[in-house]
Write an enzyme that holds these catalytic residues in place. Structure first.
Site, PDB file in Angstrom:
ATOM      1  N   ASP A  11       0.887  -1.174   0.000  1.00 39.05           N
ATOM      2  CA  ASP A  11       0.000   0.000   0.000  1.00 39.05           C
ATOM      3  C   ASP A  11       0.918   1.215   0.000  1.00 39.05           C
ATOM      4  O   ASP A  11       1.655   1.441   0.961  1.00 39.05           O
ATOM      5  CB  ASP A  11      -0.869  -0.042   1.263  1.00 39.05           C
ATOM      6  CG  ASP A  11      -1.709   1.215   1.437  1.00 39.05           C
ATOM      7  OD1 ASP A  11      -1.551   2.168   0.649  1.00 39.05           O
ATOM      8  OD2 ASP A  11      -2.519   1.247   2.385  1.00 39.05           O
ATOM      9  N   TYR A 227       2.706  -0.609  15.446  1.00 40.12           N
ATOM     10  CA  TYR A 227       1.959  -0.467  14.206  1.00 40.12           C
ATOM     11  C   TYR A 227       2.754   0.300  13.159  1.00 40.12           C
ATOM     12  O   TYR A 227       3.225   1.388  13.397  1.00 40.12           O
ATOM     13  CB  TYR A 227       0.650   0.287  14.474  1.00 40.12           C
ATOM     14  CG  TYR A 227      -0.080   0.606  13.204  1.00 40.12           C
ATOM     15  CD1 TYR A 227      -0.738  -0.399  12.502  1.00 40.12           C
ATOM     16  CD2 TYR A 227      -0.087   1.892  12.686  1.00 40.12           C
ATOM     17  CE1 TYR A 227      -1.390  -0.128  11.322  1.00 40.12           C
ATOM     18  CE2 TYR A 227      -0.743   2.168  11.500  1.00 40.12           C
ATOM     19  CZ  TYR A 227      -1.395   1.157  10.827  1.00 40.12           C
ATOM     20  OH  TYR A 227      -2.028   1.438   9.653  1.00 40.12           O
ATOM     21  N   LYS A 230      -0.066  -1.898   7.011  1.00 42.57           N
ATOM     22  CA  LYS A 230      -1.090  -2.938   6.881  1.00 42.57           C
ATOM     23  C   LYS A 230      -0.520  -4.243   6.367  1.00 42.57           C
ATOM     24  O   LYS A 230       0.484  -4.262   5.687  1.00 42.57           O
ATOM     25  CB  LYS A 230      -2.146  -2.442   5.895  1.00 42.57           C
ATOM     26  CG  LYS A 230      -2.997  -1.332   6.460  1.00 42.57           C
ATOM     27  CD  LYS A 230      -4.058  -1.912   7.363  1.00 42.57           C
ATOM     28  CE  LYS A 230      -4.716  -0.855   8.198  1.00 42.57           C
ATOM     29  NZ  LYS A 230      -3.961  -0.499   9.395  1.00 42.57           N
TER      30      LYS A 230
END
Ligand code: F6R
Ligand code: MG
Ligand code: MG
Length: 364
Positions: A11, A227, A230
C-alpha cells in the site's frame, strides 16, 4: 528449467482515504516492470490492485527471494510513491519502511508470496489478493481447499490427491514454524490455525514436497513491535492434475467467513469475494475483500487472467456478507465486532485507563 511466480504487494497511497490506489501509481509500476521485462529480470507480469494495495504478479526464472526481482518490485513502489506524494495521496509510501533496498523485501514493508516450480504439461495458477484483513484470513479457505473432503471432492475420489497435503504453519509471535500432515494430524492443525492472529498457514505442500500454495505472512505491526502499516495478504495456489481443481480452489470463498481487519484493523467482519472492479472497500472501510485471478503459466508467461469472483454464482455470498455486515455493525464499539483491546491495531484504551487511574476505587 524452473519457473517462479512472485507476488509482491504494498500500500503506497490511495484516493479517498484508504479506499483505492491511483491509476497513475499502477502506471509507474508498469513502467518499471516493463523495463525489467526488457532486461530479462522477469519473464512476464500482471499488475492488479485490491483496495489501497498494489499487487505485482511476476513470473521469472530466478528462484525465490531473488535480489533482482525483489529490487524491481521495491523500485516500482518507490517510483510510484514519488507520484503518490506529489498527488498527496492518502498514506503515500505507507508500506515502504526503508529508503534503501537490502537483498529482498522481507521485513521492508511489502508482502511477498512466491512459488518456484517445474512447469507441468499445463499449469493453472490462482492468485488471491485481499484488502482490509490479515494473513490469517487465508487459514480457513486453505484448510478447506487442501484438507476438507466436503470442499474438495478430489481428496476422496482422485487417487493423485488421496494422500493429502502438508501445512507449514508460522507462529508469528514466537517466530517459529511447524509442518503438520493432513489427514493424519488434522485436529492438531485445526487447534493451531483456528487462532488466526497467531498461527498462519505459510505454505501447503503435497507429500512429494511440491509447493501447492504460498501466502504472505508479513505482520508489520510485529516488525519493531509497533503499528507500521497494513498486512493485507495475498495467496498463490496451484490447481488441477494432482492439486485441487480450479472450482475446488474457489469454493471456500462461497462462505463469507469472519476475518479480522476492516475499520482501523480493529474489527471482525465477513470476507466478501469480489470481481477486480469491485475490490474497493468503502462501507466502514470495508467490508474486507478478496479478489481471485486465475492464470495459466506457460513457459514462464502468464496467460489470462480469469476474474474468478466475477461470477453470478458468488452473488449469494456477497448478499450474505452484506447481511452479516449489517448484523455485526450494530454492535458498534462492542466485542466481538470490535477486537479485544490487546488485538487492536489502534488503541486509545491504555490512555483512557491511565486517565481514569486516580478515580478508580477499591470495591469493598
Ligand atoms: C484499515 C484501514 C483503515 C484505516 C482508517 C483510519 O485497514 O486501513 O480502516 O485504519 O481509515 O485511518 P487513519 O488512521 O489513517 O485516519
Ligand atoms: Mg492505506
Ligand atoms: Mg490495504
Amino acid at each position: 528449467m524452473k519457473t517462479t511466480i512472485s507476488v509482491i504487494k504494498a500500500d503506497i497511497g490511495s484516493v479517498s482515504g484508504h479506499c483505492v490506489t491511483h491509476p497513475e501509481l499502477m502506471e509507474r509500476c508498469d513502467e518499471v516492470l516493463d523495463g525489467a521485462l526488457e532486461t530479462g529480470i522477469i519473464e512476464d507480469y500482471y499488475i492488479t490492485r485490491c483496495g489501497d494495495d498494489i499487487d505485482l504478479i511476476m513470473t521469472h526464472r530466478k528462484g525465490e527471494l531473488n535480489e533482482e526481482v525483489h529490487k524491481t518490485a521495491y523500485d516500482a513502489f518507490l517510483y510510484a510513491t514519488e507520484r503518490a506524494r506529489e498527488l498527496k495521496l492518502y498514506g503515500a509510501g505507507q508500506d515502504l519502511l526503508e529508503d534503501t533496498f537490502s537483498g529482498n523485501v522481507k521485513g521492508m514493508g511489502p508482502g511477498c508470496a512466491e512459488i518456484e516450480f517445474k512447469e507441468r504439461k499445463s499449469d493453472p495458477v490462482l492468485v488471491y489478493c485481499c484488502d482490509k484483513t490479515e494473513p490469517g484470513a487465508f487459514n480457513l479457505p486453505l484448510y478447506k481447499i487442501f484438507a476438507d473432503p466436503f470442499n474438495t471432492a478430489g481428496l476422496v475420489i482422485d487417487p493423485k490427491l488421496h494422500e493429502g497435503f502438508s501445512f507449514e504453519v508460522y507462529d508469528v509471535m514466537e517466530h517459529k514454524k511447524v509442518i503438520l500432515d493432513c489427514p493424519e494430524e488434522m485436529y492438531d492443525l485445526l487447534a493451531l490455525i483456528g487462532s488466526t492472529g497467531r498461527y498462519m498457514i505459510k505454505r501447503v505442500l503435497n507429500k512429494k514436497g511440491d509447493v501447492a500454495a504460498s501466502v504472505t505472512t508479513d505482520v508489520l505491526k510485529l516488525i519493531g513491535g509497533k503499528y507500521k502499516g497494513k498486512d493485507d495478504p495475498v495467496a498463490i495456489v496451484r490447481a488441477q492434475s494432482g492439486f485441487p481443481a480450479n472450482g475446488e480452489c474457489v469454493e471456500p470463498f462461497a462462505f463469507p467467513h469472519m476475518v479480522t481487519g476492516w475499520m482501523r484493523g480493529s474489527h471482525n467482519g465477513p470476507l466478501m469475494p469480489v470481481a477486480e472492479a469491485d475490490a474497493r472497500p468503502i462501507r466502514f472501510d470495508g467490508p474486507p475483500r478478496v479478489l481471485g485471478l486465475g492464470f495459466q503459466v506457460s513457459d514462464a508467461k502468464l496467460v489470462g487472467p480469469v476474474d474468478l469472483f466475477d461470477d453470478p454464482a458468488f452473488d449469494e455470498t456477497r448478499r450474505q456478507a452484506n447481511q452479516v455486515a449489517n448484523y455485526i455493525r450494530r454492535h458498534g464499539p462492542f466485542e466481538p465486532h470490535r477486537l479485544p483491546s490487546e488485538d487492536m491495531e489502534y488503541s486509545s484504551l491504555p490512555g483512557v485507563i491511565e486517565k481514569l487511574v486516580p478515580r478508580f476505587e477499591d470495591i469493598k
